[in-house]
Enzyme design. Structure first.
Site, PDB file in Angstrom:
ATOM      1  N   GLU A  97       0.943  24.634 -38.110  1.00  0.00           N
ATOM      2  CA  GLU A  97       0.112  24.604 -36.918  1.00  0.00           C
ATOM      3  C   GLU A  97       0.139  23.250 -36.227  1.00  0.00           C
ATOM      4  O   GLU A  97       0.415  22.223 -36.840  1.00  0.00           O
ATOM      5  CB  GLU A  97      -1.312  24.976 -37.279  1.00  0.00           C
ATOM      6  N   CYS A 110      -2.229  16.944 -32.869  1.00  0.00           N
ATOM      7  CA  CYS A 110      -2.162  16.825 -34.329  1.00  0.00           C
ATOM      8  C   CYS A 110      -0.967  17.660 -34.804  1.00  0.00           C
ATOM      9  O   CYS A 110      -0.905  18.861 -34.597  1.00  0.00           O
ATOM     10  CB  CYS A 110      -3.470  17.343 -34.912  1.00  0.00           C
ATOM     11  N   CYS A 117       2.258  21.801 -48.828  1.00  0.00           N
ATOM     12  CA  CYS A 117       2.222  20.404 -49.273  1.00  0.00           C
ATOM     13  C   CYS A 117       2.194  20.380 -50.797  1.00  0.00           C
ATOM     14  O   CYS A 117       1.562  21.230 -51.422  1.00  0.00           O
ATOM     15  CB  CYS A 117       0.987  19.699 -48.721  1.00  0.00           C
ATOM     16  N   CYS A 121      -4.148  18.194 -53.253  1.00  0.00           N
ATOM     17  CA  CYS A 121      -5.498  17.640 -53.186  1.00  0.00           C
ATOM     18  C   CYS A 121      -6.508  18.786 -53.293  1.00  0.00           C
ATOM     19  O   CYS A 121      -6.320  19.848 -52.705  1.00  0.00           O
ATOM     20  CB  CYS A 121      -5.720  16.879 -51.881  1.00  0.00           C
ATOM     21  N   CYS A 124      -8.174  20.594 -50.078  1.00  0.00           N
ATOM     22  CA  CYS A 124      -7.306  20.882 -48.933  1.00  0.00           C
ATOM     23  C   CYS A 124      -6.682  22.271 -49.023  1.00  0.00           C
ATOM     24  O   CYS A 124      -6.052  22.608 -50.028  1.00  0.00           O
ATOM     25  CB  CYS A 124      -6.224  19.810 -48.858  1.00  0.00           C
ATOM     26  N   CYS A 348      -7.524  21.387 -40.091  1.00  0.00           N
ATOM     27  CA  CYS A 348      -6.887  21.182 -41.390  1.00  0.00           C
ATOM     28  C   CYS A 348      -6.369  22.432 -42.108  1.00  0.00           C
ATOM     29  O   CYS A 348      -6.985  22.926 -43.052  1.00  0.00           O
ATOM     30  CB  CYS A 348      -7.841  20.465 -42.322  1.00  0.00           C
TER      31      CYS A 348
HETATM   32  N1  SAH Z   1      -1.147  14.665 -45.966  1.00  0.00           N
HETATM   33  C1  SAH Z   1      -1.714  13.703 -45.109  1.00  0.00           C
HETATM   34  C2  SAH Z   1      -1.914  14.193 -43.694  1.00  0.00           C
HETATM   35  C3  SAH Z   1      -2.371  15.600 -43.519  1.00  0.00           C
HETATM   36  S1  SAH Z   1      -4.017  15.946 -44.044  1.00  0.00           S
HETATM   37  C4  SAH Z   1      -3.011  13.170 -45.683  1.00  0.00           C
HETATM   38  O1  SAH Z   1      -3.496  13.732 -46.664  1.00  0.00           O
HETATM   39  O2  SAH Z   1      -3.500  12.179 -45.162  1.00  0.00           O
HETATM   40  C5  SAH Z   1      -4.950  15.212 -42.731  1.00  0.00           C
HETATM   41  C6  SAH Z   1      -6.392  14.877 -43.105  1.00  0.00           C
HETATM   42  O3  SAH Z   1      -7.171  16.077 -43.289  1.00  0.00           O
HETATM   43  C7  SAH Z   1      -6.493  14.097 -44.414  1.00  0.00           C
HETATM   44  O4  SAH Z   1      -7.368  13.008 -44.316  1.00  0.00           O
HETATM   45  C8  SAH Z   1      -7.040  15.146 -45.338  1.00  0.00           C
HETATM   46  O5  SAH Z   1      -7.647  14.569 -46.427  1.00  0.00           O
HETATM   47  C9  SAH Z   1      -7.971  15.923 -44.430  1.00  0.00           C
HETATM   48  N2  SAH Z   1      -8.384  17.211 -44.975  1.00  0.00           N
HETATM   49  C10 SAH Z   1      -7.710  18.026 -45.800  1.00  0.00           C
HETATM   50  N3  SAH Z   1      -8.455  19.109 -46.119  1.00  0.00           N
HETATM   51  C11 SAH Z   1      -9.638  18.959 -45.487  1.00  0.00           C
HETATM   52  C12 SAH Z   1     -10.837  19.753 -45.429  1.00  0.00           C
HETATM   53  N4  SAH Z   1     -10.940  20.904 -46.077  1.00  0.00           N
HETATM   54  N5  SAH Z   1     -11.852  19.293 -44.689  1.00  0.00           N
HETATM   55  C13 SAH Z   1     -11.758  18.127 -44.001  1.00  0.00           C
HETATM   56  N6  SAH Z   1     -10.651  17.346 -44.012  1.00  0.00           N
HETATM   57  C14 SAH Z   1      -9.600  17.757 -44.752  1.00  0.00           C
HETATM   58 FE1  SF4 Z   2      -1.274  17.417 -48.704  1.00  0.00          FE
HETATM   59 FE2  SF4 Z   2      -3.641  18.294 -47.934  1.00  0.00          FE
HETATM   60 FE3  SF4 Z   2      -3.466  16.333 -49.716  1.00  0.00          FE
HETATM   61 FE4  SF4 Z   2      -2.782  15.849 -47.150  1.00  0.00          FE
HETATM   62  S1  SF4 Z   2      -4.821  16.391 -47.910  1.00  0.00           S
HETATM   63  S2  SF4 Z   2      -1.662  15.256 -49.008  1.00  0.00           S
HETATM   64  S3  SF4 Z   2      -1.907  17.858 -46.610  1.00  0.00           S
HETATM   65  S4  SF4 Z   2      -2.754  18.438 -50.025  1.00  0.00           S
END
Ligand code: SAH
Ligand code: SF4
Length: 377
Positions: A97, A110, A117, A121, A124, A348
């Site tokens: 997206e 964005c 990925c 995390c 996420c 996200c």
């Molecule tokens: N992988 C990179 C960039 C993509 S994620 C990173 O992790 O920085 C972009 C941002 O969205 C990151 O700060 C991530 O921690 C945040 N993010 C992921 N899942 C989320 C959620 N469920 N609610 C709010 N922010 C989230």
């Molecule tokens: Fe990957 Fe989501 Fe972690 Fe960013 S926040 S590194 S997109 S798993």
């Protein structure tokens, strides 16, 4: 016909230097590459016949060996607040997206860098889908190409010098620093005056903290850096961001310090998701202040965005405010991210997750559930 199209070189994969090499391989002078680049990126052209200042014979040759193929759009939705989200097909039933966020004095796009990925995390939804593949340069820059030219057309803008998108953040799906080979040429096009001409300060790469690749980005194409911190100590960060077990928080802070020497901005942006009862107490804030004492930085607090089966909840508004105040009182500039495009799930990794959740109840997922129980109990 289909077969021929597949064998054509997609020129969206090439940055300025790549286009010059490509033109040289066809016996054409470097200024032809500049013309091509301007047609493709500044004017959004995909048909070589439109490129009227190129010799007819060159256009015919181009059509034989090359194409300009943007992303194929599965969905295009606009929220009540103007936030617009495109879902792009990247093959094999996968989608990524791109989100456009209009604000008074700027427009931010964005962009995604991977299908899925691998970083896993805990909070996420992209991470939950697992890793599928790296996007190509064409698929990354294609998001900006498509968004910018679609928005211009919709707004009746014909002046190629007028831009709708003023800022790009690599904060969509995926970990950009795990795909530097494709990301760097895309960044170069974003900065290139013959393409999008954005300043380094207006292009931000967000990373979960891949230390060596942060150094690599500094060397190859320093743009603004955002680091997803999300926890003030190794014990908690290890649990919610597995990458921390490989690159502990102190080494990440050192990498930030090194990056600052070449960064276009004199601070690092730390992103910090506010997850209810996990990382949002004043004790966490205090620890955080100590952690970043030596690092010039700003904080962006992001209220956790819940998704199905996440097992986590958003922090209470009052807790977010108190946390932000604690940081501000310590002299740290801190903003709280507004929730945008809620009615189209523009946050996200959500829409793509809804199209396809490949998760099986794998060991990885069982581990996640176990950790969630542990940190929220
Ligand atoms: N992988 C990179 C960039 C993509 S994620 C990173 O992790 O920085 C972009 C941002 O969205 C990151 O700060 C991530 O921690 C945040 N993010 C992921 N899942 C989320 C959620 N469920 N609610 C709010 N922010 C989230
Ligand atoms: Fe990957 Fe989501 Fe972690 Fe960013 S926040 S590194 S997109 S798993």
């Amino acid at each position: 016909m289909e077969k021929k199209s597949q064998s054509l070189k997609n020129l969206l994969n090439l940055d300025g230097e790549g286009l010059r090499e490509f033109c040289a391989s066809m016996g054409e002078k470097p200024f032809r590459a500049t013309q091509l680049e301007r047609w493709i990126h500044r004017r959004g052209a995909s048909d070589f016949n439109q490129m009227t200042d190129l010799a007819k014979s060159f256009r015919a040759k181009l059509a034989e060996v090359a194409k300009v193929e943007g992303p194929s759009i599965l969905r295009d939705k606009t929220a009540a607040d103007g936030t617009r989200k495109w879902l792009m097909d990247v093959g094999n039933g996968n989608a990524v997206e791109t989100v456009f966020i209009p604000e008074e004095n700027r427009g931010t796009l964005c962009v995604s860098t991977q299908a899925g990925c691998a970083m896993n995390c805990l909070f996420c939804s992209t991470g939950k889908q697992g890793f599928n593949r790296n996007l190509t340069t064409a698929e990354i820059i294609g998001q900006l190409w498509h968004a910018e030219h679609t928005l211009r057309k919709d707004r009746g803008i014909s002046d190629e010098n007028e831009r709708v998108i003023s800022n790009v953040v690599l904060m969509g799906m995926g970990e950009p620093l795990q795909n530097l080979d494709a990301v760097v040429p895309a960044l170069k096009l974003m900065l290139d005056d013959h393409a999008y001409g954005l300043s380094r300060r207006r292009v931000t790469v967000s990373t979960s903290g891949l230390v060596r690749q942060i150094d690599k980005l500094a060397e190859l194409c320093p743009v603004a850096l955002a680091v997803s911190l999300h926890a003030p100590n190794n014990e908690l960060r290890d649990k919610i961001m597995p990458i921390n077990r490989k690159h502990p928080i102190e080494t990440l802070m050192d990498a930030c310090q090194r990056y600052l020497k070449v960064a276009p901005r004199d601070f690092i942006t730390f992103e910090y998701i506010m997850i209810g009862g996990v990382n949002d107490t004043l004790a966490h804030a205090k620890e955080l202040i100590r952690l970043v004492e030596e690092v010039p930085c700003k904080f962006n607090l992001i209220p956790f965005n819940p998704f199905p089966d996440s097992g986590l909840k958003r922090s209470q508004e009052g807790d977010v405010k108190a946390f932000a105040k604690r940081l501000n009182d310590a002299g740290i500039v801190c903003t709280v991210r507004k929730v945008r495009g809620d009615d189209i799930d523009a946050a996200c990794g959500q829409l793509a997750g809804e199209i396809q959740d490949r998760t099986k109840l794998s060991q990885k997922r069982l581990d996640r559930m176990h950790i969630i129980k542990e940190i929220t109990s």
